[in-house]
Design a protein around this motif. Structure first.
Motif, PDB file in Angstrom:
ATOM      1  N   THR A  52      37.479  34.157  62.661  1.00  0.00           N
ATOM      2  CA  THR A  52      36.963  32.796  62.816  1.00  0.00           C
ATOM      3  C   THR A  52      36.224  32.317  61.571  1.00  0.00           C
ATOM      4  N   CYS A  53      36.037  31.026  61.514  1.00  0.00           N
ATOM      5  CA  CYS A  53      35.258  30.413  60.429  1.00  0.00           C
ATOM      6  C   CYS A  53      33.986  29.845  61.050  1.00  0.00           C
ATOM      7  N   ASP A  54      32.841  30.430  60.702  1.00  0.00           N
ATOM      8  CA  ASP A  54      31.582  30.004  61.321  1.00  0.00           C
ATOM      9  C   ASP A  54      30.452  30.015  60.289  1.00  0.00           C
TER      10      ASP A  54
ATOM     11  N   PRO B  95      29.224  33.806  56.538  1.00  0.00           N
ATOM     12  CA  PRO B  95      29.570  35.155  56.100  1.00  0.00           C
ATOM     13  C   PRO B  95      30.494  35.193  54.886  1.00  0.00           C
ATOM     14  N   CYS B  96      30.743  34.055  54.289  1.00  0.00           N
ATOM     15  CA  CYS B  96      31.854  33.894  53.335  1.00  0.00           C
ATOM     16  C   CYS B  96      31.805  34.856  52.154  1.00  0.00           C
ATOM     17  N   ILE B  97      30.626  35.025  51.551  1.00  0.00           N
ATOM     18  CA  ILE B  97      30.567  35.779  50.298  1.00  0.00           C
ATOM     19  C   ILE B  97      30.939  37.239  50.533  1.00  0.00           C
TER      20      ILE B  97
ATOM     21  N   GLY C 194      40.821  28.648  61.081  1.00  0.00           N
ATOM     22  CA  GLY C 194      39.740  29.630  60.949  1.00  0.00           C
ATOM     23  C   GLY C 194      39.876  30.436  59.665  1.00  0.00           C
ATOM     24  N   CYS C 195      39.073  31.482  59.572  1.00  0.00           N
ATOM     25  CA  CYS C 195      39.005  32.239  58.319  1.00  0.00           C
ATOM     26  C   CYS C 195      40.248  33.097  58.080  1.00  0.00           C
ATOM     27  N   GLN C 196      41.037  33.363  59.128  1.00  0.00           N
ATOM     28  CA  GLN C 196      42.296  34.074  58.898  1.00  0.00           C
ATOM     29  C   GLN C 196      43.163  33.303  57.896  1.00  0.00           C
TER      30      GLN C 196
HETATM   31  S1  SF4 Z   1      35.194  31.900  53.757  1.00  0.00           S
HETATM   32 FE1  SF4 Z   1      33.548  30.953  55.013  1.00  0.00          FE
HETATM   33  S2  SF4 Z   1      34.012  28.737  55.012  1.00  0.00           S
HETATM   34 FE2  SF4 Z   1      35.874  29.822  54.299  1.00  0.00          FE
HETATM   35  S3  SF4 Z   1      37.052  30.166  56.170  1.00  0.00           S
HETATM   36 FE3  SF4 Z   1      35.808  32.007  55.898  1.00  0.00          FE
HETATM   37  S4  SF4 Z   1      33.946  31.655  57.097  1.00  0.00           S
HETATM   38 FE4  SF4 Z   1      34.956  29.661  56.831  1.00  0.00          FE
END
Ligand code: SF4
Length: 471
Positions: A392-394, A403-405, A350-352
């Motif tokens: 989390t990564c979603d 939500p990455c940016i 995930g995003c952690q």
């Molecule tokens: S930055 Fe975006 S793609 Fe990368 S881990 Fe986080 S949510 Fe996922």
């Protein structure tokens, strides 16, 4: 004990994803190298598995595969030429394998997205198969481990001479602390000594300053470009507008003039806070546009370290190029601890594993620059990660945008807060060590439902239904 250079963690890359763009690109390049006879190939098929298939379109995995098979190098390619090259392959249905052998290649037929299958070794699998003139088929499977690292079926693929043994091996944060204490050295000085197993001190400085130049150039490009990001989500670029608002009518003609101007800006909390966001947004908008960035430790999280570095450069008195070099060394070294003991892959953790790790790296780098002891440096990294656990990564639509940016701004602010808390704390009173939080992150990663591990099948990705055009 595995030795990983800080410069394997922080390096020049291309957006939007280290695991889904750079890793598959490297895998395609390695497949070309491993082919027994490139000139005997009559066709190539590629199958993407698991997370690479599920979010591959949004992450540019297909583009990376096509470019890698075409013999392009992501550290050298002019990113602006990529869309035209991909368009040509798709429309002409021909691919120049390794840049020298023309093959028929039908995108829809020869590049298969198999999201239903997860290979047992890793969530990011890719298999290349070539048919040779004599009827023999040559196939290889690779795994993208995050941060641009890849592995074959049997072993990791070193991006530098991994067999090197450093004089003060650090598998755990406790090793780092022990060496620093025994030698009475700062974390950056110890990292210098270990890095000298790969290259001289002057080469280390040159490499770090080269990355600093890449970082500044990337931020400057980001604050200079308006409009919408590619991919079909209609995400507006905001860094340029924020930069304009913060600078008002001020004029500048170059990167250096712009940076000088920012350094002379008022330092009220809210304005500085907006600048930090501006720097982070700039990098990640470039990343989302397939731009050239500095991977640190991944591309989705590539804005955190630049945002904290530029914050220090512009708003911390006395922060100079020597501090920049040391910051990058420490940040890279902290990243290696996560790589060795947990993961840098969102598909695994995930995003952690992305924003959390980058925030820990930046917190440690900043803590030393602000006068922190080695124990406080490690504590800063611990605090930063502690407050990303479970993230989390979603990504919506599988794109590295929402939500990455914005998440990079959050990671940067948490890093600065973590460094400041550590500087005001007595590490002897800390109840959680960096090693403990890395272990916790890894256990959390293993417990995390796969919907939250870069599959775009949970969280925000489900709340915002999108139908993306093929790009
Ligand atoms: S930055 Fe975006 S793609 Fe990368 S881990 Fe986080 S949510 Fe996922």
């Amino acid at each position: 004990m595995e030795s990983i250079s800080a410069f394997e963690i922080i390096k020049v890359g291309i957006g939007p994803s280290s695991s889904h763009t750079m890793g598959p690109w490297r895998a395609a390049s390695l497949f070309l190298e491993e082919l027994p006879d490139l000139d005997a190939v009559v066709s190539v098929t590629v199958r993407l598995y698991g997370s690479l298939a599920k979010t591959g379109l949004g992450h540019g995995t297909d583009v990376a595969i096509l470019m890698g098979l075409s013999g392009e190098d992501y550290t050298l390619i002019d990113a602006g030429t990529i869309p035209a090259k991909v368009r040509e392959i798709k429309t002409k249905k021909r691919l120049w394998l390794g840049g020298r052998r023309e093959l028929p290649f039908e995108y829809a037929r020869d590049l298969i997205f198999d999201g239903a299958t997860f290979l047992p070794r890793h969530a990011n699998g890719v298999r290349f198969e070539a048919a040779l003139r004599d009827g023999v088929r040559f196939a290889r499977t690779y795994y993208s481990l995050g941060g641009g690292f890849i592995a074959t079926e049997t072993e990791p693929v070193p991006s530098t001479a991994r067999t090197i043994v450093t004089p003060y091996p650090c598998h755990k944060a406790a090793d780092l602390a022990r060496h620093c204490q025994a030698l009475n050295l700062s974390v950056s000085e110890l990292t210098y000594l270990n890095e000298q197993a790969w290259r001289s001190r002057s080469e280390i400085d040159a490499l770090a300053l080269g990355l600093w130049q890449e970082i500044r150039a990337c931020v400057f490009r980001g604050v200079s470009r308006a409009g919408y990001l590619p991919g079909g989500l209609r995400v507006k670029r905001r860094a340029a507008e924020l930069n304009r608002k913060l600078l008002g009518a001020a004029v500048y003609a170059s990167l250096d003039e712009w940076l000088d101007l920012v350094r002379r800006q008022p330092r009220e909390f809210v304005r500085v806070n907006k600048w930090i966001s501006c720097f982070a947004l700039a990098v990640n908008e470039e990343n989302a546009s397939f731009g050239r960035i500095v991977t640190a430790p991944t591309n989705g999280a590539a804005g955190v370290i630049p945002a904290v570095l530029l914050y220090a450069w512009c708003f911390v008195d006395g922060f100079d190029e020597d501090n920049v070099i040391r910051f990058l060394l420490i940040a890279g070294e902290i990243g290696t601890l996560f790589k060795k003991n947990a993961t840098l892959s969102a598909a695994m953790g995930g995003c952690q594993a992305e924003i959390g790790v980058s925030s820990a790296m930046a917190a440690a780098g900043l803590a030393e620059a602000l006068g922190g002891s080695p124990e406080q440096v490690l504590q800063a990294a611990e605090i930063a990660m502690e407050h990303h656990l479970g993230l989390t990564c979603d990504p919506v639509g599988g794109l590295v945008q929402i939500p990455c940016i914005e998440r990079n701004s959050m990671g940067a602010v948490k890093a600065i807060t973590a460094a400041n808390i550590a500087l005001e704390s007595d590490p002897a009173e800390a109840r959680v060590s960096l090693d403990a939080v890395i272990q916790t992150m890894w256990e959390t990663a293993r417990d995390m439902n796969s919907r939250y591990k870069e599959t775009a099948e949970g969280g925000l990705a489900m709340q915002i239904p999108v139908s993306l055009p093929e790009c």
